[in-house]
Scaffold this active site. Sequence first.
Site, PDB file in Angstrom:
ATOM      1  N   ARG A  32      21.822 -34.172 -34.428  1.00 20.35           N
ATOM      2  CA  ARG A  32      23.063 -33.840 -33.702  1.00 20.35           C
ATOM      3  C   ARG A  32      24.412 -33.754 -33.755  1.00 20.35           C
ATOM      4  O   ARG A  32      24.962 -33.493 -32.865  1.00 20.35           O
ATOM      5  CB  ARG A  32      22.255 -35.043 -32.739  1.00 20.35           C
ATOM      6  CG  ARG A  32      24.101 -34.897 -30.876  1.00 20.35           C
ATOM      7  CD  ARG A  32      22.838 -36.219 -29.779  1.00 20.35           C
ATOM      8  NE  ARG A  32      23.390 -36.522 -28.513  1.00 20.35           N
ATOM      9  CZ  ARG A  32      23.891 -36.970 -28.455  1.00 20.35           C
ATOM     10  NH1 ARG A  32      24.101 -39.240 -29.481  1.00 20.35           N
ATOM     11  NH2 ARG A  32      25.521 -37.981 -27.425  1.00 20.35           N
ATOM     12  N   HIS A  36      26.649 -30.795 -32.421  1.00 19.74           N
ATOM     13  CA  HIS A  36      28.340 -31.357 -31.620  1.00 19.74           C
ATOM     14  C   HIS A  36      28.945 -31.137 -31.882  1.00 19.74           C
ATOM     15  O   HIS A  36      29.892 -30.774 -30.904  1.00 19.74           O
ATOM     16  CB  HIS A  36      27.654 -32.900 -30.136  1.00 19.74           C
ATOM     17  CG  HIS A  36      26.532 -33.051 -30.039  1.00 19.74           C
ATOM     18  ND1 HIS A  36      26.931 -33.813 -28.941  1.00 19.74           N
ATOM     19  CD2 HIS A  36      25.948 -32.465 -29.202  1.00 19.74           C
ATOM     20  CE1 HIS A  36      25.653 -33.445 -28.291  1.00 19.74           C
ATOM     21  NE2 HIS A  36      25.124 -32.555 -28.722  1.00 19.74           N
ATOM     22  N   HIS A 159      14.927 -30.282 -30.282  1.00 20.69           N
ATOM     23  CA  HIS A 159      14.610 -31.548 -30.025  1.00 20.69           C
ATOM     24  C   HIS A 159      13.092 -31.712 -30.412  1.00 20.69           C
ATOM     25  O   HIS A 159      12.518 -32.731 -30.112  1.00 20.69           O
ATOM     26  CB  HIS A 159      14.127 -30.807 -28.572  1.00 20.69           C
ATOM     27  CG  HIS A 159      15.771 -31.121 -27.656  1.00 20.69           C
ATOM     28  ND1 HIS A 159      16.196 -30.506 -26.922  1.00 20.69           N
ATOM     29  CD2 HIS A 159      17.009 -31.999 -28.346  1.00 20.69           C
ATOM     30  CE1 HIS A 159      17.404 -31.194 -26.206  1.00 20.69           C
ATOM     31  NE2 HIS A 159      18.143 -31.317 -27.947  1.00 20.69           N
ATOM     32  N   TRP A 175      10.803 -35.838 -27.390  1.00 18.79           N
ATOM     33  CA  TRP A 175      10.153 -34.852 -26.949  1.00 18.79           C
ATOM     34  C   TRP A 175       8.789 -34.648 -27.268  1.00 18.79           C
ATOM     35  O   TRP A 175       8.231 -33.759 -26.158  1.00 18.79           O
ATOM     36  CB  TRP A 175      11.092 -33.543 -27.257  1.00 18.79           C
ATOM     37  CG  TRP A 175      12.204 -33.354 -26.611  1.00 18.79           C
ATOM     38  CD1 TRP A 175      12.662 -32.844 -25.130  1.00 18.79           C
ATOM     39  CD2 TRP A 175      13.732 -34.541 -26.515  1.00 18.79           C
ATOM     40  NE1 TRP A 175      13.625 -32.875 -25.147  1.00 18.79           N
ATOM     41  CE2 TRP A 175      14.659 -33.475 -25.886  1.00 18.79           C
ATOM     42  CE3 TRP A 175      14.066 -34.800 -28.081  1.00 18.79           C
ATOM     43  CZ2 TRP A 175      15.770 -34.529 -25.827  1.00 18.79           C
ATOM     44  CZ3 TRP A 175      15.314 -35.222 -27.589  1.00 18.79           C
ATOM     45  CH2 TRP A 175      15.931 -34.843 -26.674  1.00 18.79           C
ATOM     46  N   ASP A 205      15.383 -28.022 -20.872  1.00 18.21           N
ATOM     47  CA  ASP A 205      14.098 -27.793 -22.352  1.00 18.21           C
ATOM     48  C   ASP A 205      13.193 -26.587 -21.599  1.00 18.21           C
ATOM     49  O   ASP A 205      12.991 -25.828 -21.701  1.00 18.21           O
ATOM     50  CB  ASP A 205      13.564 -28.784 -22.104  1.00 18.21           C
ATOM     51  CG  ASP A 205      14.045 -29.424 -23.439  1.00 18.21           C
ATOM     52  OD1 ASP A 205      15.128 -29.253 -24.006  1.00 18.21           O
ATOM     53  OD2 ASP A 205      14.418 -31.240 -23.241  1.00 18.21           O
TER      54      ASP A 205
HETATM   55  C1  HEM Z   1      20.107 -26.749 -25.302  1.00 19.35           C
HETATM   56  C2  HEM Z   1      21.063 -27.191 -24.636  1.00 19.35           C
HETATM   57  C3  HEM Z   1      21.153 -29.142 -25.357  1.00 19.35           C
HETATM   58  C4  HEM Z   1      21.455 -29.986 -24.069  1.00 19.35           C
HETATM   59  C5  HEM Z   1      21.096 -30.081 -22.801  1.00 19.35           C
HETATM   60  C6  HEM Z   1      20.522 -30.761 -24.680  1.00 19.35           C
HETATM   61  C7  HEM Z   1      21.380 -32.606 -24.510  1.00 19.35           C
HETATM   62  C8  HEM Z   1      20.408 -33.840 -25.229  1.00 19.35           C
HETATM   63  C9  HEM Z   1      20.294 -34.977 -25.237  1.00 19.35           C
HETATM   64  C10 HEM Z   1      20.563 -34.972 -22.937  1.00 19.35           C
HETATM   65  C11 HEM Z   1      20.350 -35.633 -25.187  1.00 19.35           C
HETATM   66  C12 HEM Z   1      19.611 -37.400 -25.710  1.00 19.35           C
HETATM   67  C13 HEM Z   1      20.899 -38.340 -26.118  1.00 19.35           C
HETATM   68  C14 HEM Z   1      20.658 -39.342 -26.407  1.00 19.35           C
HETATM   69  O1  HEM Z   1      20.501 -40.481 -25.138  1.00 19.35           O
HETATM   70  O2  HEM Z   1      20.351 -39.864 -27.040  1.00 19.35           O
HETATM   71  C15 HEM Z   1      19.911 -35.414 -26.805  1.00 19.35           C
HETATM   72  C16 HEM Z   1      19.403 -35.100 -28.557  1.00 19.35           C
HETATM   73  C17 HEM Z   1      19.448 -34.920 -29.275  1.00 19.35           C
HETATM   74  N1  HEM Z   1      19.765 -33.104 -29.185  1.00 19.35           N
HETATM   75 FE1  HEM Z   1      20.734 -32.276 -27.839  1.00 19.35          FE
HETATM   76  N2  HEM Z   1      20.374 -30.949 -26.482  1.00 19.35           N
HETATM   77  C18 HEM Z   1      20.970 -29.848 -26.777  1.00 19.35           C
HETATM   78  C19 HEM Z   1      20.380 -28.861 -27.862  1.00 19.35           C
HETATM   79  C20 HEM Z   1      20.713 -28.868 -28.830  1.00 19.35           C
HETATM   80  C21 HEM Z   1      20.535 -28.183 -29.846  1.00 19.35           C
HETATM   81  C22 HEM Z   1      20.876 -26.666 -29.941  1.00 19.35           C
HETATM   82  C23 HEM Z   1      20.337 -29.692 -31.210  1.00 19.35           C
HETATM   83  C24 HEM Z   1      19.968 -29.096 -32.743  1.00 19.35           C
HETATM   84  C25 HEM Z   1      20.133 -28.079 -33.166  1.00 19.35           C
HETATM   85  C26 HEM Z   1      20.002 -30.885 -30.266  1.00 19.35           C
HETATM   86  C27 HEM Z   1      19.193 -32.060 -31.141  1.00 19.35           C
HETATM   87  C28 HEM Z   1      19.095 -33.022 -30.953  1.00 19.35           C
HETATM   88  C29 HEM Z   1      18.823 -34.186 -31.833  1.00 19.35           C
HETATM   89  C30 HEM Z   1      18.241 -33.775 -32.688  1.00 19.35           C
HETATM   90  C31 HEM Z   1      19.008 -35.198 -30.503  1.00 19.35           C
HETATM   91  C32 HEM Z   1      17.995 -36.036 -30.959  1.00 19.35           C
HETATM   92  C33 HEM Z   1      18.821 -37.659 -31.593  1.00 19.35           C
HETATM   93  C34 HEM Z   1      18.735 -38.753 -31.720  1.00 19.35           C
HETATM   94  O3  HEM Z   1      17.832 -39.150 -31.246  1.00 19.35           O
HETATM   95  O4  HEM Z   1      19.754 -39.923 -31.828  1.00 19.35           O
HETATM   96  N3  HEM Z   1      20.227 -30.753 -29.436  1.00 19.35           N
HETATM   97  N4  HEM Z   1      19.888 -33.638 -26.687  1.00 19.35           N
END
Ligand code: HEM
Length: 248
Positions: A32, A36, A159, A175, A205
Amino acid sequence: MAAANTKELETKVRDRLVQLYKQTPCMPIMVRIAWHDAGTYDVNTNTGGVNGSVRFDVEQKHKANAGLKVALDLLAPIKKDFPEISYADLFQLASVVAIEYAGGPKIPFRMGRKDAEGPEKCPEEGRLPDAEHKLPQLRKIFYRMGLNDKELTVLSGGHTLGRAHKDRSGYEGPWTKNPLVFDNSYFVEILKEKPDPELLRLASDLALLEDPNTRKLVEEYAANKDLFFEDYAQAHKKLSELGAVWVQ
Ligand code: HEM
């Protein structure tokens, strides 16, 4: 602890990251933080992107970055021992090693990203997608990064790892059933007509199912893990280099 050359530096930092993941399974938050740092890229103005600017307080305070301090703190001892690695390289390397460690594809990696030197290089808030975004908004953001529908869809498969935290984004839960394993289960889960009540699905998603082309890709990735891995590795490499300024 210093390394003699770039290849040696990469190898030593990779070893430290693997040790870290063995002790603390923090692979998801590393993916993440790297995403970002990269995802702020604007291809039109050539600003944002992989320059390590997400380490600065002002960018950490953006709503989308809530909780990323956890990743910075976990990486701090490695940065301390290997100050020669840029933050930009460290975030991206932590992410590719995390994916590999979690059973995902090997992602080609190039060292040598330069860091933004000061917080004045941080992009303005609002460049990253929001969980409530539907497909038109997601497309606008990914196209601004210079990415396409296929890359938007396959990268959303990130995700497959990790979870949302109530005290960070306001959402809660993973997820997939195995959030520390990188596989194609994210696509399998979002296609199910009856959602698993224990698993999370954000509006962003489900947005991938709104359009016949992105939906077709979701179906292909759900059916074929090898295809997902192949396309993911390519798209992730591109993501990991968005806006990079390379050391000569
Ligand atoms: C498409 C638009 C995307 C949205 C709106 C989005 C949104 C989010 C949100 C709301 C979370 C939860 C954060 C938390 O509460 O800890 C999250 C977690 C995460 N996202 Fe996304 N995301 C997107 C795309 C991506 C992409 C492209 C990747 C990687 C290439 C990614 C990787 C991750 C990972 C690995 C987590 C888990 C983090 C953890 O477990 O601490 N996301 N994302």
